[in-house]
Every structure is written in structure tokens, then in C-alpha cells.
Design a protein around this motif. Structure first.
Motif, mmCIF file in Angstrom:
data_model
loop_
_atom_site.group_PDB
_atom_site.id
_atom_site.type_symbol
_atom_site.label_atom_id
_atom_site.label_comp_id
_atom_site.label_asym_id
_atom_site.label_seq_id
_atom_site.Cartn_x
_atom_site.Cartn_y
_atom_site.Cartn_z
ATOM 1 N N LYS A 104 0.718 -1.203 0.266
ATOM 2 C CA LYS A 104 0.217 -0.024 -0.007
ATOM 3 C C LYS A 104 0.915 1.231 -0.109
ATOM 4 C CE LYS A 104 -4.044 -1.970 1.967
ATOM 5 N NZ LYS A 104 -4.079 -3.287 2.992
ATOM 6 N N LEU A 105 1.957 1.152 -0.870
ATOM 7 C CA LEU A 105 2.701 2.486 -1.051
ATOM 8 C C LEU A 105 2.036 3.542 -1.581
ATOM 9 C CD1 LEU A 105 6.297 0.861 -2.271
ATOM 10 C CD2 LEU A 105 5.344 1.378 0.155
ATOM 11 N N ASP A 106 2.355 4.768 -1.193
ATOM 12 C CA ASP A 106 1.892 5.981 -1.802
ATOM 13 C C ASP A 106 2.494 6.296 -3.144
ATOM 14 O OD1 ASP A 106 0.429 6.500 0.666
ATOM 15 O OD2 ASP A 106 2.179 7.668 1.583
ATOM 16 N N GLU A 107 1.671 7.003 -3.714
ATOM 17 C CA GLU A 107 2.236 7.482 -4.918
ATOM 18 C C GLU A 107 3.674 8.086 -5.019
ATOM 19 O OE1 GLU A 107 0.460 8.693 -8.935
ATOM 20 O OE2 GLU A 107 -0.108 7.377 -7.492
ATOM 21 N N GLY A 108 4.499 7.925 -6.056
ATOM 22 C CA GLY A 108 5.876 8.461 -6.076
ATOM 23 C C GLY A 108 6.789 7.534 -5.185
ATOM 24 N N HIS A 109 6.643 6.485 -4.687
ATOM 25 C CA HIS A 109 7.321 5.634 -4.271
ATOM 26 C C HIS A 109 7.597 4.280 -4.921
ATOM 27 C CE1 HIS A 109 6.380 7.969 -0.889
ATOM 28 N NE2 HIS A 109 7.105 7.516 0.014
ATOM 29 N N THR A 110 8.700 3.792 -5.178
ATOM 30 C CA THR A 110 8.944 2.582 -5.866
ATOM 31 C C THR A 110 9.780 1.538 -5.061
ATOM 32 O OG1 THR A 110 9.230 4.270 -7.638
ATOM 33 C CG2 THR A 110 9.877 2.056 -8.179
ATOM 34 N N VAL A 111 9.495 0.297 -5.349
ATOM 35 C CA VAL A 111 10.004 -0.851 -4.670
ATOM 36 C C VAL A 111 11.259 -1.186 -5.597
ATOM 37 C CG1 VAL A 111 10.113 -3.415 -4.319
ATOM 38 C CG2 VAL A 111 8.074 -2.004 -3.734
ATOM 39 N N LEU A 112 12.327 -1.160 -4.933
ATOM 40 C CA LEU A 112 13.623 -1.462 -5.479
ATOM 41 C C LEU A 112 14.081 -2.881 -5.739
ATOM 42 C CD1 LEU A 112 15.294 1.873 -4.742
ATOM 43 C CD2 LEU A 112 14.332 1.468 -6.499
ATOM 44 N N TYR A 113 14.295 -3.236 -4.393
ATOM 45 C CA TYR A 113 15.092 -4.537 -4.133
ATOM 46 C C TYR A 113 14.352 -5.093 -2.947
ATOM 47 C CZ TYR A 113 18.186 -2.861 -7.518
ATOM 48 O OH TYR A 113 18.883 -2.153 -8.752
ATOM 49 N N THR A 114 14.474 -6.619 -2.788
ATOM 50 C CA THR A 114 14.111 -7.212 -1.529
ATOM 51 C C THR A 114 15.507 -7.735 -1.068
ATOM 52 O OG1 THR A 114 13.404 -9.127 -2.780
ATOM 53 C CG2 THR A 114 11.746 -7.539 -2.015
ATOM 54 N N GLN A 115 15.437 -8.247 0.157
ATOM 55 C CA GLN A 115 16.792 -8.839 0.789
ATOM 56 C C GLN A 115 16.239 -9.856 2.000
ATOM 57 O OE1 GLN A 115 20.175 -5.986 1.845
ATOM 58 N NE2 GLN A 115 21.407 -7.767 1.471
ATOM 59 N N PRO A 116 15.985 -11.291 1.770
ATOM 60 C CA PRO A 116 15.901 -12.039 2.975
ATOM 61 C C PRO A 116 17.044 -12.237 3.753
ATOM 62 C CG PRO A 116 16.094 -13.160 0.900
ATOM 63 C CD PRO A 116 15.998 -11.719 0.366
ATOM 64 N N VAL A 117 16.924 -12.159 5.149
ATOM 65 C CA VAL A 117 17.919 -12.357 5.947
ATOM 66 C C VAL A 117 17.474 -13.477 6.977
ATOM 67 C CG1 VAL A 117 19.312 -11.267 8.022
ATOM 68 C CG2 VAL A 117 18.642 -9.894 5.690
ATOM 69 N N GLY A 118 18.348 -14.493 7.317
ATOM 70 C CA GLY A 118 18.209 -15.373 8.208
ATOM 71 C C GLY A 118 19.451 -16.135 8.729
ATOM 72 N N PHE A 119 19.384 -17.197 9.657
ATOM 73 C CA PHE A 119 20.532 -17.906 9.959
ATOM 74 C C PHE A 119 20.410 -19.144 9.023
ATOM 75 C CE2 PHE A 119 19.486 -16.150 14.322
ATOM 76 C CZ PHE A 119 20.720 -15.541 14.713
ATOM 77 N N PRO A 120 21.809 -19.405 8.823
ATOM 78 C CA PRO A 120 21.822 -20.192 7.623
ATOM 79 C C PRO A 120 21.466 -21.766 7.616
ATOM 80 C CG PRO A 120 24.078 -19.816 8.588
ATOM 81 C CD PRO A 120 23.042 -18.864 9.195
ATOM 82 N N ALA A 121 20.755 -22.506 6.744
ATOM 83 C CA ALA A 121 19.873 -23.529 7.002
ATOM 84 C C ALA A 121 20.886 -24.689 7.142
ATOM 85 C CB ALA A 121 19.156 -23.831 5.817
ATOM 86 N N ASP A 122 22.154 -24.478 6.701
ATOM 87 C CA ASP A 122 23.271 -25.825 6.537
ATOM 88 C C ASP A 122 23.972 -25.669 7.976
ATOM 89 O OD1 ASP A 122 23.679 -24.972 3.117
ATOM 90 O OD2 ASP A 122 22.211 -26.341 4.093
#
Ligand SMILES: Cc1cc2nc3c(=O)[nH]c(=O)nc-3n(C[C@H](O)[C@H](O)[C@H](O)COP(=O)(O)O)c2cc1C
Length: 210
Positions: free
Chosen positions: A192-210
Motif C-alpha cells: 500500500k505504498l503512496d504515489e511516488g514510491h517505488t519498490v527497488l529490491y528485496t533482501q531476505p535475512v536469516g540464519f543459514p540452513a546448513d
């Protein structure tokens, strides 16, 4: 005896709540503990070890670690309001959101808090490829605000924040990967971003599974 134990258990809950996210899952504002602003691994080791990783444990990230991670990405690091990353003409035309299973929160660096913007799990919007992880306990979303400057400047700002997060994760034993391959329009609608706002990138973060 029971009466004496009750205040102790309440105090324990309050103390644990201060360090755990799930204890505050429904809160509209999540105050963050002070970030770590000193120390850590040697810079050149961290630069050499940085890598993308795509498999995560679903374990929650401690609030203190999250606070430091957000500080690395987009924190305010001096009394005049300058940030941990450079921005063109100090426009600061970036916003950093965090997607949790419970909702989408905006990072408010000034007040060192997360502010609820949309309830519900939006993490599924962050990845296009089916093999991308859905188990990461949180996903950062970088959003650019329109300015009179070229739009690519916002990509530069996000890139600087992304790299700080990569380096922080390397130093702290966390896994991360930057993602540009997803439907940014759908993500912006869900957020629900306002006008004039653009999604650029995402970046998941967590502890490594292995
Ligand atoms: C602008 C950009 C977009 C990216 N988008 C994705 C993506 O959508 N999905 C993904 O799995 N990795 C993505 N990556 C991560 C790259 O695949 C990764 O950085 C590359 O394979 C090099 O590996 P390294 O980061 O471990 O050095 C992206 C990287 C950049 C710089």
C-alpha cells in the motif's frame, strides 16, 4: 509463595519481550534496542567472505541483531542526521521496510523503532523464482522516493544499503541475498505504498540452513 512468584514471572516476560520479536508480534510500534555501533569482525575479512545464500532457518533474529542490521542499512550515524550510507545531495530518498510473518513494518531510524504499515505476511511477494526461500524470518524491502534527481540514484542508495547488510550478515553469521527478480508493482500494491514510491529490491535475512 504464589504471590511472590507472579511479579517475578511478569518481570521475566517483560525482559524476554524486550529481546524477542514474537513477543511483540501484534504491536503497531516495535521499539528497538540500541544498535551495536562499534567492534565486529575485521573489515577486509568480511569483504572477502561476503556471499549470497538462499537457504535459511526460520529461527527468529534477536531484536538487538535486527536493530544493528537496520542501523547498518539505513541508520542515522551522526547528530546532524547523516546516514550510514551516502545519498545524492543527502536527499535520503530511501525507505527500508521489514516483512515479518505478522506484517510489514517501516524502519524509523530517528526513533529507532519499527512502525506497522500493513498487517499480514507479504514475504511471498518478494521472490519470483519458486526455488527462492520462503523460510527466511524476515525480508528487507528497499523503497525509493521520487525526487528531481535521476531515478537511478535511488538504485545506488539501495545498493549501498544492500552491501552494508551483506557485510553485517557476514560478520554476524547470517545469510542473505539481494533480489531484483520479482513483481515490484504487485509488491508495491501489497505494501500500500503512496504515489511516488517505488519498490527497488528485496533482501531476505536469516540464519543459514546448513
Ligand atoms: C541487482 C541484483 C539483483 C539480483 N537479483 C537476484 C534475484 O532476484 N534472485 C537471486 O537469487 N539472486 C539475485 N541476485 C544475487 C546474484 O545472483 C548474486 O549476487 C550473484 O550470483 C553473485 O553471487 P555472490 O553474491 O555470492 O557473489 C541479484 C544481485 C544483484 C546485484
Amino acid at each position: 509463595m504464589k504471590h511472590r512468584l507472579l511479579p517475578v514471572s511478569l518481570l521475566l516476560c517483560a525482559v524476554l519481550g524486550a529481546f524477542s520479536l514474537s513477543a511483540r508480534e501484534d504491536a503497531s510500534v516495535i521499539p528497538l534496542p540500541a544498535p551495536k555501533t562499534e567492534g565486529g569482525k575485521a573489515l577486509m575479512n568480511v569483504i572477502s567472505q561476503r556471499r549470497s545464500a538462499r537457504r535459511f532457518k526460520s529461527d527468529e533474529i534477536p531484536l538487538k541483531t535486527l536493530s544493528s542490521l537496520l542501523y547498518a542499512a539505513w541508520g542515522i550515524s551522526s547528530p546532524d542526521g547523516k546516514r550510514t550510507i551516502p545519498t545524492a545531495r543527502n536527499a535520503q530518498s530511501l525507505e527500508v521496510f521489514v516483512l515479518f510473518p505478522s506484517g510489514c513494518y517501516k524502519y524509523d531510524a530517528k526513533n529507532n523503532a519499527l512502525v506497522l504499515s500493513v498487517r499480514g505476511d507479504l514475504r511471498g511477494y518478494a521472490f519470483m523464482r519458486p526455488e527462492m526461500p520462503r523460510s527466511a524470518p524476515l525480508v528487507l524491502v528497499y523503497v525509493g522516493k521520487n525526487t528531481s534527481m535521476p531515478a537511478e540514484f535511488n538504485h545506488f542508495h539501495a545498493g549501498a544499503a544492500v552491501q552494508n547488510v551483506y557485510l553485517f550478515c557476514t560478520a554476524e553469521g547470517l545469510s542473505t541475498v539481494v533480489c531484483g527478480g520479482f513483481d515490484k508493482k504487485k509488491m508495491a500494491e501489497a505494501m500500500k505504498l503512496d504515489e511516488g514510491h517505488t519498490v527497488l529490491y528485496t533482501q531476505p535475512v536469516g540464519f543459514p540452513a546448513d
